[in-house]
Design an enzyme around this catalytic site. Structure first.
Site, PDB file in Angstrom:
ATOM      1  N   LYS A 113      69.331  38.078  61.572  1.00 51.78           N
ATOM      2  CA  LYS A 113      67.910  38.178  61.232  1.00 51.78           C
ATOM      3  C   LYS A 113      67.063  38.191  62.503  1.00 51.78           C
ATOM      4  O   LYS A 113      66.115  38.971  62.623  1.00 51.78           O
ATOM      5  CB  LYS A 113      67.504  37.013  60.309  1.00 51.78           C
ATOM      6  N   GLN A 158      67.021  28.759  56.030  1.00 53.94           N
ATOM      7  CA  GLN A 158      68.317  29.302  55.630  1.00 53.94           C
ATOM      8  C   GLN A 158      69.024  28.331  54.681  1.00 53.94           C
ATOM      9  O   GLN A 158      69.095  27.138  54.934  1.00 53.94           O
ATOM     10  CB  GLN A 158      69.177  29.557  56.888  1.00 53.94           C
ATOM     11  N   ASP A 185      60.932  34.617  51.766  1.00 56.48           N
ATOM     12  CA  ASP A 185      62.124  34.627  50.901  1.00 56.48           C
ATOM     13  C   ASP A 185      61.743  34.787  49.428  1.00 56.48           C
ATOM     14  O   ASP A 185      62.583  35.085  48.596  1.00 56.48           O
ATOM     15  CB  ASP A 185      62.889  33.297  51.041  1.00 56.48           C
TER      16      ASP A 185
HETATM   17  N1  GUN Z   1      71.371  32.043  51.955  1.00 57.60           N
HETATM   18  C1  GUN Z   1      71.969  33.074  51.308  1.00 57.60           C
HETATM   19  N2  GUN Z   1      71.077  34.041  51.017  1.00 57.60           N
HETATM   20  C2  GUN Z   1      69.889  33.617  51.489  1.00 57.60           C
HETATM   21  C3  GUN Z   1      68.580  34.189  51.503  1.00 57.60           C
HETATM   22  O1  GUN Z   1      68.310  35.288  50.997  1.00 57.60           O
HETATM   23  N3  GUN Z   1      67.623  33.440  52.097  1.00 57.60           N
HETATM   24  C4  GUN Z   1      67.880  32.240  52.640  1.00 57.60           C
HETATM   25  N4  GUN Z   1      66.862  31.576  53.181  1.00 57.60           N
HETATM   26  N5  GUN Z   1      69.062  31.670  52.642  1.00 57.60           N
HETATM   27  C5  GUN Z   1      70.067  32.375  52.073  1.00 57.60           C
END
Ligand code: GUN
Length: 295
Positions: free
Chosen positions: A54, A98, A121
Site C-alpha cells: 500500500k 490494518q 476502508d
Molecule cells: N485486512 C485484510 N483486508 C483488509 C482491508 O481491506 N483493510 C484493512 N484495513 N485490513 C485488511
C-alpha cells in the site's frame, strides 16, 4: 484451459495511472497532495506485506504516505490516542488500520474512532450505513475492486445471479450491498452463502458470477462451478511449499479445475489483490477531495 483470465494486475496499473494523473492535477491546483496514514499493529507477516504494498502504491501515485508501526503489545488507549492524532493531522486525508488486530484490542471501537471523512476502508458504521443506503462516501476497497474488475472487462452484473461465498464485514456483506444497488454496476440478484449452508454446492452451481471470499484454500472445486460462469477469487491463502519462502499463495478456488468450466476467472495472485490496492488509492483521492472541495 477454457476460461479467459481477468487480469487484475493490468487493470489496476491503469487505474493507478489515472489516480497519479489526477493527483498531479490537484497538486497543481492546490499545491498539496492527498495523504494516507496506515497503522500497523504487530508483526503479522501477511499484514506487513500488504502494508508495504500500500505504501509503495501511494508513493508511485504521488500520494503522501506514512506507516505508523506499533508493537503487538500496544494498549487500546494508546492506539485510540494515535488515531486521534491522525484524525487531526490535515496532511493525511485517509486513515487505515490494518486488520486483523491483536485479540486484546476491540477492533470495532478502533474503527469507530476514525473520522468518517478519513475512513478510506469504509469500515466505520456511518460509512457502512451510507453504503447500504446507496449513498456512499467511499466504497470498501476489495468489494469495489471486484465491481471495477467486472465493469472494466465489460461483464455486467445486471440481472445476473451473483453468489457470494462468505459473509465477512470486509468483503461478503459490503459486496452484496454494492451489487444490489440500482445502478449499471449493480442490479444483480445476490445470494450470500456461508458456513451454515448444509450444501454450498447447491448455491454455487447456480451462480452466473461466483465470488469466493471465505479464506479456505482451493475450497471451490470444478464441480461447484456452473458452465460458463464468471469466477472471482478473493482468497489469498499461504500454503506450505518447497521453495525459498516456504509457502505459495493460493486462492479460495482450485484454479486449474474451475478454469476448465468457467468462461472467465481471476488468478491468485494478480486478480483481485492489485485491484484492492488501486481502489484504496482512489478512496484516498476521494478523501482529499471531500476535505478540500467539500464535494
Ligand atoms: N485486512 C485484510 N483486508 C483488509 C482491508 O481491506 N483493510 C484493512 N484495513 N485490513 C485488511
Amino acid at each position: 484451459m477454457k476460461a479467459a483470465i481477468l487480469d487484475g494486475k493490468r487493470l489496476a496499473a491503469r487505474i493507478r495511472q489515472e489516480v497519479a494523473e489526477e493527483v498531479q492535477r490537484l497538486k497543481n491546483r492546490f499545491g498539496r497532495v492527498p495523504g494516507l496514514a496506515v497503522i500497523l499493529v504487530g508483526d503479522d507477516p501477511a499484514s506487513q506485506v500488504y502494508v508495504r504494498q500500500k505504501g509503495r502504491a501511494c508513493q508511485s501515485a504521488g500520494i503522501l504516505s506514512i506507516t505508523d508501526h506499533l508493537p503487538a503489545t500496544v494498549s487500546q488507549k494508546e492506539l485510540l490516542r494515535r488515531i486521534d492524532e491522525w484524525n487531526r493531522d490535515d496532511r493525511y486525508h485517509g486513515i487505515l488500520v490494518q486488520l486483523p488486530l491483536p485479540s486484546h484490542i476491540d477492533a470495532q471501537a478502533v474503527l469507530e474512532a476514525i473520522l468518517p471523512s478519513k475512513d478510506v476502508d469504509c469500515f466505520h458504521p456511518y460509512n457502512v450505513g451510507r453504503l447500504t443506503l446507496g449513498r456512499p462516501l467511499f466504497r470498501p476497497a476489495t468489494p469495489a475492486g471486484v465491481v471495477e474488475l467486472l465493469h472494466r472487462t465489460g461483464i455486467s452484473p445486471e440481472g445476473k445471479h451473483v453468489v457470494i461465498l462468505g459473509r465477512s464485514n470486509i468483503v461478503g456483506k459490503p459486496l452484496a450491498n454494492l451489487l444490489l444497488q440500482k445502478s449499471p454496476r449493480g442490479n444483480a440478484i445476490v445470494t450470500v452463502v456461508h458456513s451454515a449452508a448444509p450444501d454450498v454446492t447447491v448455491f454455487t452451481r447456480q451462480a452466473d458470477i461466483l465470488v469466493a471470499a471465505i479464506g479456505k484454500p482451493e475450497f471451490v472445486r470444478g464441480h461447484m462451478v456452473k458452465k460458463d460462469a464468471v469466477v472471482v477469487d478473493v482468497g489469498v491463502n499461504r500454503v506450505p511449499a518447497d521453495n525459498e519462502k516456504g509457502y505459495r499463495l493460493v486462492g479460495d478456488v482450485a484454479f486449474a479445475e474451475a478454469a476448465q468450466i468457467a468462461r472467465y476467472i481471476t488468478p491468485v495472485p494478480g486478480g483481485v489483490g492489485p485491484m484492492t490496492i488501486a481502489m484504496l488509492l482512489k478512496n484516498t483521492l476521494q478523501a482529499f477531495k471531500l476535505q478540500m472541495l467539500d464535494e
